[in-house]
Design a protein around this motif. Structure first.
Motif, short mmCIF file in Angstrom:
data_model
loop_
_atom_site.label_atom_id
_atom_site.label_comp_id
_atom_site.label_asym_id
_atom_site.label_seq_id
_atom_site.Cartn_x
_atom_site.Cartn_y
_atom_site.Cartn_z
N ASN A 574 -10.26 -14.78 36.46
CA ASN A 574 -11.51 -15.07 35.75
C ASN A 574 -12.65 -14.11 36.09
N TRP A 575 -12.47 -13.29 37.12
CA TRP A 575 -13.56 -12.39 37.51
C TRP A 575 -13.12 -10.92 37.56
N GLY A 576 -11.85 -10.65 37.36
CA GLY A 576 -11.34 -9.29 37.48
C GLY A 576 -11.25 -8.56 36.16
N GLY A 577 -10.54 -7.43 36.19
CA GLY A 577 -10.39 -6.60 35.01
C GLY A 577 -9.12 -6.89 34.23
N PHE A 578 -8.66 -5.87 33.50
CA PHE A 578 -7.56 -6.06 32.56
C PHE A 578 -6.40 -5.12 32.90
N ILE A 579 -5.18 -5.67 32.83
CA ILE A 579 -3.97 -4.88 33.02
C ILE A 579 -3.20 -4.85 31.71
N ASN A 580 -2.70 -3.68 31.37
CA ASN A 580 -1.89 -3.53 30.16
C ASN A 580 -0.48 -4.05 30.44
N THR A 581 -0.11 -5.15 29.80
CA THR A 581 1.21 -5.75 30.04
C THR A 581 2.15 -5.52 28.85
N ASN A 582 1.83 -4.53 28.02
CA ASN A 582 2.69 -4.26 26.87
C ASN A 582 4.09 -3.85 27.32
N LEU A 583 5.08 -4.30 26.59
CA LEU A 583 6.47 -3.92 26.86
C LEU A 583 7.19 -3.68 25.55
N PHE A 584 7.88 -2.55 25.47
CA PHE A 584 8.73 -2.27 24.32
C PHE A 584 10.19 -2.56 24.68
N ILE A 585 10.92 -3.08 23.73
CA ILE A 585 12.38 -3.13 23.82
C ILE A 585 12.90 -2.12 22.80
N VAL A 586 13.58 -1.10 23.29
CA VAL A 586 14.11 -0.04 22.43
C VAL A 586 15.61 -0.28 22.25
N ARG A 587 16.05 -0.30 20.99
CA ARG A 587 17.45 -0.59 20.71
C ARG A 587 18.10 0.58 19.98
N TYR A 588 19.23 1.04 20.53
CA TYR A 588 20.04 2.07 19.88
C TYR A 588 21.15 1.36 19.10
N ASN A 589 20.96 1.29 17.79
CA ASN A 589 21.85 0.50 16.94
C ASN A 589 23.15 1.24 16.63
N LYS A 590 24.18 0.47 16.34
CA LYS A 590 25.49 1.06 16.03
C LYS A 590 25.47 1.90 14.75
N ASP A 591 24.47 1.67 13.89
CA ASP A 591 24.38 2.46 12.65
C ASP A 591 23.58 3.75 12.88
N PHE A 592 23.40 4.13 14.15
CA PHE A 592 22.74 5.38 14.55
C PHE A 592 21.24 5.39 14.21
N THR A 593 20.63 4.22 14.20
CA THR A 593 19.18 4.12 14.08
C THR A 593 18.62 3.60 15.40
N ILE A 594 17.32 3.80 15.58
CA ILE A 594 16.64 3.33 16.79
C ILE A 594 15.47 2.44 16.37
N SER A 595 15.36 1.28 16.97
CA SER A 595 14.25 0.38 16.67
C SER A 595 13.44 0.11 17.93
N ARG A 596 12.13 -0.02 17.75
CA ARG A 596 11.23 -0.31 18.86
C ARG A 596 10.52 -1.62 18.58
N ILE A 597 10.69 -2.58 19.48
CA ILE A 597 10.12 -3.91 19.28
C ILE A 597 9.19 -4.21 20.45
N GLN A 598 8.01 -4.77 20.14
CA GLN A 598 7.12 -5.22 21.21
C GLN A 598 7.56 -6.60 21.66
N LEU A 599 7.33 -6.89 22.95
CA LEU A 599 7.81 -8.14 23.53
C LEU A 599 7.32 -9.35 22.74
N ASN A 600 6.06 -9.33 22.30
CA ASN A 600 5.53 -10.50 21.59
C ASN A 600 6.11 -10.65 20.19
N GLU A 601 6.95 -9.68 19.76
CA GLU A 601 7.59 -9.78 18.45
C GLU A 601 9.00 -10.34 18.55
N LEU A 602 9.49 -10.56 19.79
CA LEU A 602 10.85 -11.07 19.95
C LEU A 602 10.96 -12.51 19.48
#
Length: 602
Positions: A574-602
């Motif tokens: 309640n009295w401190g600053g802010f930490i960036n807690t963003n996290l990406f999940i990167v997936r290498y798909n079998k169809d040779f595409t790559i997707s990037r998902i943010q944790l809050n989108e799971l």
């Protein structure tokens, strides 16, 4: 049984009951929280460590261990720790904590009741806890109370007061004539002078109510209970800034004959930052940018902080070394300027300074978020934790965090130890066919990955019904030259707080613009500092420009479609600053595409 034996048994049982209560501190700790108590309670939150908790309260790690012996073996989210109140005369690295008492909010407490308990004005409690709101003022949360509250300021007001002025009744005067003379009703005169009921007598002294204006000092302290509690719901206006003043502090090392590899990365950060300035100006945002060379140590920093442009800044960004960051953070707090720390993840100022924004996620927060993501992604999988025993890069802390998360969510898992001679044949015995299988190695090195990737790809090709998946680490994105085909074949997931998709329009546009401006390509590093400078600039320029002094309450609305570094800032307390807690999940798909998902989108 003799009396001594009986006493011994009772004493033994009492000790064991006390020990049992202490061990189960999540449910049995009784919060007394009287104002003179020398302890308080802290509820452990995701990503916190004993060190970070000790630092935010200005105490020593051993102080916490003494009161909570079980914490030496590790701490768990949701459990409570007993924390000693810091003595008011405490010296050393207390981050100003000695100036406050800490209070853990109990059921049915309100800001008004806490203010009355400590006899501290409510607005001073609110000011000491910038993150305090109707949502964060909740049971189990900790707030700080000023030990020495300042006297509430008074304002001068003109008030009309009524004074009783003595008057001697003259001959032949009547009650009617007196009331007309002083513009007072006869009823009011009789009320103040009951003797007039018996008639008006010349020479008698009566009192006349006379109104007059006086200047008086009135305290500004809010004392009404509803008004006090309403402080938690007060809203700030979001006012767009006409100009955003920014000071950028980087170690350009101008004394170097040729820029070192480190210096080159910071130069690239500056170049990406300039591209963000240009992009925002094209959107109508006016930016005044002042740039300073911090060099090594604090000598230049002290001179920089005397510059008028720095004091007038809306944003301070940069400084690399902790010995530089601390004085900049103190300066930012004193002058109420937002301070962005873009590089290090190991700095303590964010734990007690409400103006600090730490971009690079601390490892404990990263592991906690990644464990949460892994548990959510693979809760319906057959999970196999593969012990690779690589001394160069043991992910022991992450694996422990993951196991804790899986146990708390009651998700089962297996553990299997790698053996070079038998791995290709024995690992298959761990797989099942009624649900997908995920392998999580305990090392993130390329050497460890090379040991397991080929046998797993072979099994996946021969037995597609196993539905094999691999889950790994941020550094794996640097191995794509050697492992990209295997990543695709094994439907690989990695967690990371940064990822740039080179096929996305945003990244392509950045590369093109960077080369046009600077006649070169970004350095081949992970993460790319130019992109970090661009993302950081875009996010904070937009936030400050759009929301002004109310940016902190609109962090989720500060929209920037990042090309490499995502942002999800959370206040540490309640009295401190802010930490960036963003996290990406990167997936290498079998169809040779790559997707990037943010944790809050799971």
């Amino acid at each position: 049984m003799n009396k001594i034996s009986t006493y011994f048994i009772i004493f033994f049982l009492a000790i064991n009951c006390s020990a049992a209560l202490a061990q189960n501190n999540k449910t049995t700790a009784i919060i007394t929280n009287e104002r003179d108590s020398n302890i308080f309670y802290h509820t452990i939150e995701r990503g916190e460590t004993v060190y970070s908790i000790a630092t935010m309260y200005g105490v020593k790690v051993n102080d916490i261990y003494k009161l909570n012996p079980e914490s030496k073996e590790g701490i768990k989210v949701g459990f409570k720790l007993i924390i000693p109140q810091l003595a008011p005369d405490a010296k050393g690295k207390s981050n100003g904590a000695a100036n406050y008492l800490f209070h853990t909010i109990k059921a049915k407490e309100t800001l008004y009741s806490v203010s009355r308990l400590y006899t501290v004005p409510a607005d001073q409690i609110a000011d000491a806890n910038p993150g305090l709101s109707a949502e964060t003022f909740s049971i189990g949360k900790t707030i700080r109370i000023p030990r020495n509250p300042h006297e509430e300021p008074s304002v001068e007001q003109v008030q009309t007061v009524t004074k009783d002025v003595p008057y001697t009744i003259q001959k032949k005067e009547t009650l009617f004539r007196i009331s007309k003379k002083f513009d007072v009703s006869s009823t009011e005169l009789i009320k103040r002078n009951p003797s007039l009921k018996d008639g008006v007598k010349a020479g008698a002294v009566i009192y006349i109510p006379v109104k007059e204006e006086q200047k008086v000092l009135v305290s500004t302290e809010i004392t009404d209970e509803k008004e006090v509690n309403a402080l938690l719901s007060r809203k700030k206006d979001s006012k767009k800034l006409p100009v955003v003043n920014v000071s950028l502090l980087l170690p350009f090392m101008t004394e170097e004959a040729y820029p070192s590899s480190n210096t080159s990365r910071f130069i690239e950060y500056y170049e990406g930052f300039l591209l963000a300035v240009d992009s925002m100006r094209n959107q109508g945002c006016s930016i005044n940018l002042s740039v300073f060379d911090t060099g090594n140590g604090t000598e230049k920093i002290n001179d920089i902080l005397k510059n008028p442009a720095v004091k007038e800044a809306d944003l301070l960004i940069g400084a690399v070394q902790n010995e530089q960051i601390h004085p900049v953070a103190k300066f930012a707090e004193k002058n109420k300027i937002r301070y962005v720390i873009p590089f290090t993840s190991k700095n303590d100022d964010v734990l007690s300074n409400p103006y600090v924004f730490q971009v690079n996620t601390p490892q404990s927060y990263l592991y906690s978020k990644a464990a949460q993501a892994g548990c959510e992604l693979f809760k319906n999988y057959n999970i196999i934790i593969l012990k690779v025993n690589d001394p160069q890069d043991d992910k022991k802390e992450f694996i422990q965090e993951l196991k804790t998360e899986l146990k708390q969510k009651k998700v089962s898992y297996k553990e299997y130890t790698y053996n070079a001679e038998t791995f290709a044949t024995e690992i298959e015995s761990q797989f099942v066919t009624d649900k997908p299988n995920v392998i999580i190695p305990t090392s993130g090195t390329l050497n460890a990955l090379n040991k397991i990737k080929t046998p797993l790809v072979t099994i996946s090709s021969n037995r597609p019904d196993y539905q094999l998946t691999l889950f790994g680490y941020p550094e794996w994105q640097t191995y794509t030259r050697d492992c990209l085909e295997e990543f695709y074949a094994l439907n690989t997931y990695i967690y990371s707080n940064f990822y740039a998709d080179n096929l996305s329009d945003g990244v392509k546009n950045f590369y093109q613009k960077y080369k046009t401006w600077f006649s070169k390509n970004p350095i081949n590093t992970f993460p790319k500092y130019g992109m970090l400078g661009f993302d950081t600039g875009m996010y904070f320029f937009k936030g400050v420009w759009t929301y002004g002094s109310n940016m902190e309450n609109n962090l989720k609305r500060t929209g920037h479609n990042s090309i490499q570094t995502g942002f999800n800032f959370e206040r540490v307390n309640n009295w401190g600053g802010f930490i960036n807690t963003n996290l990406f999940i990167v997936r290498y798909n079998k169809d040779f595409t790559i997707s990037r998902i943010q944790l809050n989108e799971l």
